[in-house]
Design an enzyme around this catalytic site. Structure first.
Site, short mmCIF file in Angstrom:
data_model
loop_
_atom_site.label_atom_id
_atom_site.label_comp_id
_atom_site.label_asym_id
_atom_site.label_seq_id
_atom_site.Cartn_x
_atom_site.Cartn_y
_atom_site.Cartn_z
N TYR A 1 64.65 20.36 -27.76
CA TYR A 1 64.71 20.11 -26.06
C TYR A 1 64.01 19.30 -25.25
O TYR A 1 62.91 19.00 -26.53
CB TYR A 1 64.44 21.48 -25.82
CG TYR A 1 63.29 22.17 -25.92
CD1 TYR A 1 62.12 21.59 -24.16
CD2 TYR A 1 62.96 22.53 -26.28
CE1 TYR A 1 61.22 22.51 -24.51
CE2 TYR A 1 61.83 23.60 -26.81
CZ TYR A 1 60.36 23.45 -26.10
OH TYR A 1 59.23 23.79 -25.84
N PHE B 1 57.38 18.01 -18.60
CA PHE B 1 56.61 18.87 -18.48
C PHE B 1 57.13 19.57 -20.28
O PHE B 1 55.41 20.46 -20.42
CB PHE B 1 57.32 20.16 -17.56
CG PHE B 1 58.43 20.59 -17.43
CD1 PHE B 1 58.98 21.94 -18.25
CD2 PHE B 1 59.16 20.28 -16.84
CE1 PHE B 1 60.18 21.83 -18.35
CE2 PHE B 1 61.23 20.73 -17.17
CZ PHE B 1 60.97 21.77 -17.84
N ASP B 2 57.54 19.55 -20.80
CA ASP B 2 57.52 20.10 -22.12
C ASP B 2 59.16 19.70 -23.45
O ASP B 2 60.25 19.07 -22.63
CB ASP B 2 57.84 21.64 -22.35
CG ASP B 2 57.27 21.92 -23.43
OD1 ASP B 2 56.94 21.82 -24.22
OD2 ASP B 2 58.01 23.75 -23.58
N ILE C 1 64.11 31.74 -19.57
CA ILE C 1 63.98 32.04 -18.43
C ILE C 1 65.50 32.49 -18.22
O ILE C 1 66.11 32.10 -18.97
CB ILE C 1 63.75 30.66 -17.89
CG1 ILE C 1 63.84 29.27 -17.73
CG2 ILE C 1 61.82 30.68 -17.21
CD1 ILE C 1 63.63 28.51 -17.43
N TYR D 1 61.71 29.46 -12.50
CA TYR D 1 60.71 30.16 -11.63
C TYR D 1 60.35 30.03 -10.62
O TYR D 1 59.04 30.56 -9.97
CB TYR D 1 58.63 28.51 -12.85
CG TYR D 1 59.03 28.92 -13.87
CD1 TYR D 1 59.05 30.29 -15.49
CD2 TYR D 1 59.61 27.70 -14.70
CE1 TYR D 1 58.79 29.67 -16.48
CE2 TYR D 1 59.54 27.50 -16.34
CZ TYR D 1 59.02 28.01 -17.24
OH TYR D 1 59.07 28.17 -18.42
N PHE E 1 67.12 20.05 -18.22
CA PHE E 1 67.34 20.12 -19.91
C PHE E 1 67.67 19.51 -20.39
O PHE E 1 69.48 19.54 -20.17
CB PHE E 1 66.80 21.86 -20.60
CG PHE E 1 65.48 22.44 -19.89
CD1 PHE E 1 64.06 22.62 -20.67
CD2 PHE E 1 65.13 23.42 -19.01
CE1 PHE E 1 63.35 23.00 -20.68
CE2 PHE E 1 64.71 24.05 -18.40
CZ PHE E 1 62.95 23.34 -19.11
#
Length: 234
Positions: free
Chosen positions: A155, A165-166, A183, A209, A225
């Site tokens: 991902y 961010f990731d 989540i 979040y 994502f």
């Protein structure tokens, strides 16, 4: 808020020598050892906390000259020059930060809602009852996971401005998760995907979040994502 207050105190302490120097002259003469070590403390800490100052909440950068002036006045007990009571200073900081954070949260919420309203009209984008949006890039033919399954995925997660961010892709190694620990947007999305699929998901803030944010994810952020479901791990 507590962490921010500690940060501000630390920054103010770090610039103490610089502040007092600026009150007299900006280029001090380092004639004695104590002069040099004082300058070294100021230089090392000023460089260390420069990035912290730039991360202060809001669209405007911290006014470093005003920060140093306030510290120097306090250090020298120059009460005649005070522009506010010392006892009011911390409350002023807290109130200012809270107001800025609320404005930023409201702005992010409005921008996220506007994006999702437009995005759902684009060809190939599907919106579920919860508000989760997705687009199929590759449709696999394997089983669909349940929340009780462990899944192996690749991902990349980005904010709406494109900031990554990731990313397991960037790390070069797939990630394995228990679906029930993720989540809400991921939990719902994974149950839609057959193994072997690659989807793009746009996850509303309330399925991610929310107003608290997470790490480098700001509050009320819509998350994007690109998600590839590699396998259900037995």
């Amino acid at each position: 808020m507590k962490k921010l207050s500690v940060l501000l105190v630390t920054v103010l302490v770090a610039v103490s020598v610089v502040g007092s120097s600026c009150d007299s002259k900006r280029n001090p003469s380092l004639t004695k050892g104590i002069d040099s070590v004082s300058y070294a403390i100021g230089l090392a800490n000023g460089d260390m906390f420069r990035s912290s100052l730039t991360n202060f909440p809001g669209d405007e950068p911290i006014n470093v000259d005003a920060l140093i002036a306030g510290f120097a006045q306090g250090l020298h007990n120059d009460t005649a020059s005070y522009k506010m009571k010392v006892t009011d200073a911390q409350q002023f900081i807290n109130t200012y930060v809270q107001e800025v954070q609320e404005r930023m949260m409201n702005k992010a919420k409005e921008e996220g809602e506007a994006f999702l309203d437009e995005n759902k009209t684009k060809p190939g984008v599907i919106t579920t009852e919860s508000g989760l949006q997705y687009q199929v890039i590759t449709e696999g033919d394997g089983p669909r996971p349940t929340p009780d399954n462990r899944v192996k995925v690749h991902y990349t997660g980005t904010l709406l401005d494109g900031t990554v961010f990731d990313s397991s892709v960037d790390r070069g190694e797939p990630a394995t998760f228990m679906a029930s620990n993720l989540i809400e947007g991921w939990k719902e999305g994974l149950q839609i995907m057959p193994v072997g699929s690659k989807y793009i998901f746009w996850i509303p803030a309330n399925l991610a979040y929310g107003p608290r944010g997470q790490g480098n994810i700001p509050p009320n952020s819509v998350l994007k994502f690109e998600l590839e479901l590699l396998e259900i791990v037995e």
